[in-house]
Design a protein around this motif. Structure first.
Motif, short mmCIF file in Angstrom:
data_model
loop_
_atom_site.label_atom_id
_atom_site.label_comp_id
_atom_site.label_asym_id
_atom_site.label_seq_id
_atom_site.Cartn_x
_atom_site.Cartn_y
_atom_site.Cartn_z
N TYR A 276 -83.63 -18.75 67.82
CA TYR A 276 -82.41 -18.69 67.03
C TYR A 276 -82.70 -18.74 65.54
O TYR A 276 -81.99 -18.11 64.75
CB TYR A 276 -81.41 -19.79 67.40
N GLN A 277 -83.73 -19.43 65.13
CA GLN A 277 -84.04 -19.49 63.69
C GLN A 277 -84.30 -18.09 63.13
O GLN A 277 -83.91 -17.79 62.01
CB GLN A 277 -85.23 -20.41 63.44
N ARG A 278 -84.95 -17.23 63.92
CA ARG A 278 -85.17 -15.85 63.48
C ARG A 278 -83.84 -15.13 63.31
O ARG A 278 -83.61 -14.45 62.31
CB ARG A 278 -86.03 -15.11 64.51
N LEU A 279 -82.92 -15.32 64.26
CA LEU A 279 -81.60 -14.67 64.17
C LEU A 279 -80.74 -15.29 63.08
O LEU A 279 -79.97 -14.61 62.42
CB LEU A 279 -80.90 -14.73 65.52
N LYS A 280 -80.88 -16.59 62.89
CA LYS A 280 -80.13 -17.27 61.83
C LYS A 280 -80.47 -16.66 60.47
O LYS A 280 -79.58 -16.45 59.65
CB LYS A 280 -80.47 -18.76 61.85
N ALA A 281 -81.74 -16.35 60.25
CA ALA A 281 -82.15 -15.73 58.99
C ALA A 281 -81.46 -14.38 58.80
O ALA A 281 -81.04 -14.04 57.69
CB ALA A 281 -83.67 -15.57 58.95
N ILE A 282 -81.32 -13.63 59.88
CA ILE A 282 -80.60 -12.35 59.81
C ILE A 282 -79.14 -12.60 59.46
O ILE A 282 -78.58 -11.96 58.57
CB ILE A 282 -80.71 -11.59 61.15
N ARG A 283 -78.51 -13.55 60.17
CA ARG A 283 -77.10 -13.87 59.91
C ARG A 283 -76.87 -14.30 58.47
O ARG A 283 -75.90 -13.88 57.84
CB ARG A 283 -76.62 -14.97 60.87
N GLU A 284 -77.76 -15.10 57.95
CA GLU A 284 -77.60 -15.59 56.59
C GLU A 284 -77.67 -14.47 55.55
O GLU A 284 -77.10 -14.61 54.48
CB GLU A 284 -78.63 -16.67 56.29
N ARG A 285 -78.36 -13.39 55.88
CA ARG A 285 -78.45 -12.26 54.95
C ARG A 285 -77.21 -11.37 55.01
O ARG A 285 -76.93 -10.65 54.05
CB ARG A 285 -79.68 -11.41 55.27
N CYS A 286 -76.47 -11.39 56.10
CA CYS A 286 -75.38 -10.41 56.26
C CYS A 286 -74.02 -11.04 56.52
O CYS A 286 -73.07 -10.33 56.83
CB CYS A 286 -75.73 -9.40 57.36
N ALA A 287 -73.91 -12.38 56.37
CA ALA A 287 -72.62 -13.03 56.60
C ALA A 287 -72.58 -14.38 55.88
O ALA A 287 -73.61 -15.01 55.67
CB ALA A 287 -72.39 -13.23 58.09
N LYS A 288 -71.38 -14.78 55.54
CA LYS A 288 -71.11 -16.13 55.04
C LYS A 288 -70.51 -16.88 56.21
O LYS A 288 -69.53 -16.41 56.81
CB LYS A 288 -70.15 -16.10 53.87
N THR A 289 -71.07 -18.03 56.54
CA THR A 289 -70.67 -18.70 57.77
C THR A 289 -70.43 -20.18 57.55
O THR A 289 -71.20 -20.84 56.85
CB THR A 289 -71.76 -18.52 58.85
N ARG A 290 -69.40 -20.68 58.19
CA ARG A 290 -69.16 -22.12 58.31
C ARG A 290 -69.34 -22.45 59.78
O ARG A 290 -68.72 -21.79 60.64
CB ARG A 290 -67.74 -22.49 57.89
N ILE A 291 -70.18 -23.42 60.08
CA ILE A 291 -70.46 -23.78 61.46
C ILE A 291 -70.31 -25.28 61.63
O ILE A 291 -70.76 -26.05 60.78
CB ILE A 291 -71.89 -23.36 61.88
N MET A 292 -69.69 -25.68 62.73
CA MET A 292 -69.58 -27.10 63.05
C MET A 292 -69.77 -27.29 64.54
O MET A 292 -69.70 -26.32 65.32
CB MET A 292 -68.23 -27.65 62.62
N THR A 293 -70.02 -28.52 64.94
CA THR A 293 -70.08 -28.85 66.36
C THR A 293 -68.92 -29.79 66.68
O THR A 293 -68.40 -30.49 65.79
CB THR A 293 -71.40 -29.53 66.73
N LEU A 294 -68.54 -29.80 67.93
CA LEU A 294 -67.49 -30.68 68.41
C LEU A 294 -67.89 -31.17 69.78
O LEU A 294 -68.18 -30.36 70.68
CB LEU A 294 -66.15 -29.94 68.50
N GLU A 295 -67.96 -32.47 69.95
CA GLU A 295 -68.26 -33.03 71.25
C GLU A 295 -67.02 -33.00 72.11
O GLU A 295 -65.92 -33.34 71.66
CB GLU A 295 -68.76 -34.47 71.10
N GLY A 296 -67.17 -32.59 73.36
CA GLY A 296 -66.04 -32.51 74.28
C GLY A 296 -65.61 -33.90 74.75
O GLY A 296 -66.21 -34.91 74.38
N VAL A 297 -64.61 -33.92 75.57
CA VAL A 297 -64.12 -35.18 76.13
C VAL A 297 -64.56 -35.30 77.58
O VAL A 297 -64.75 -34.31 78.28
CB VAL A 297 -62.57 -35.28 76.04
N ALA A 298 -64.74 -36.52 78.02
CA ALA A 298 -65.11 -36.76 79.41
C ALA A 298 -63.92 -36.43 80.30
O ALA A 298 -62.78 -36.76 79.97
CB ALA A 298 -65.52 -38.21 79.59
N THR A 299 -64.19 -35.73 81.39
CA THR A 299 -63.08 -35.39 82.29
C THR A 299 -63.18 -36.14 83.59
O THR A 299 -64.17 -36.67 83.96
CB THR A 299 -63.10 -33.88 82.60
#
Length: 97
Positions: free
Chosen positions: A74-97
């Protein structure tokens, strides 16, 4: 417990972004990731938000999500993304079901 990656992507070079789109799903799948939403129509119901291309990926847990995000593949692809897009990324932990 499931964990979610949520990204708001403003593509600045669509041709270059195609490589990222083509290759990233296989890297996510290796860590149990699956798309819940990717680039579909959006509608803001409240607040001051102008989303671009929204993406939601579910992973089995936060550990798997972070393992994918920090993986060499993914780090290789992330470098591609960073050259061709502006991105905001976050994580969200799910809830126990």
């Amino acid at each position: 417990m499931a964990a979610y990656l949520i990204a708001d992507v403003e593509v600045t070079d669509a041709a270059a972004f195609e490589e990222y789109i083509r290759e990233v799903p296989a890297t996510e799948a290796r860590y149990g990731g699956r798309y819940l939403g990717r680039g579909g129509a959006t509608r803001v119901l409240e607040g001051d938000w102008e989303p671009h291309r929204l993406v939601i990926v579910e992973f089995p847990d936060m550990h798997s999500l972070l393992e994918w995000y920090n993986s060499p593949a993914y780090q290789r692809l992330k470098a591609i993304r960073e050259r061709c897009a502006k991105t905001r990324i976050m994580t969200l932990e799910g809830v126990a079901t």
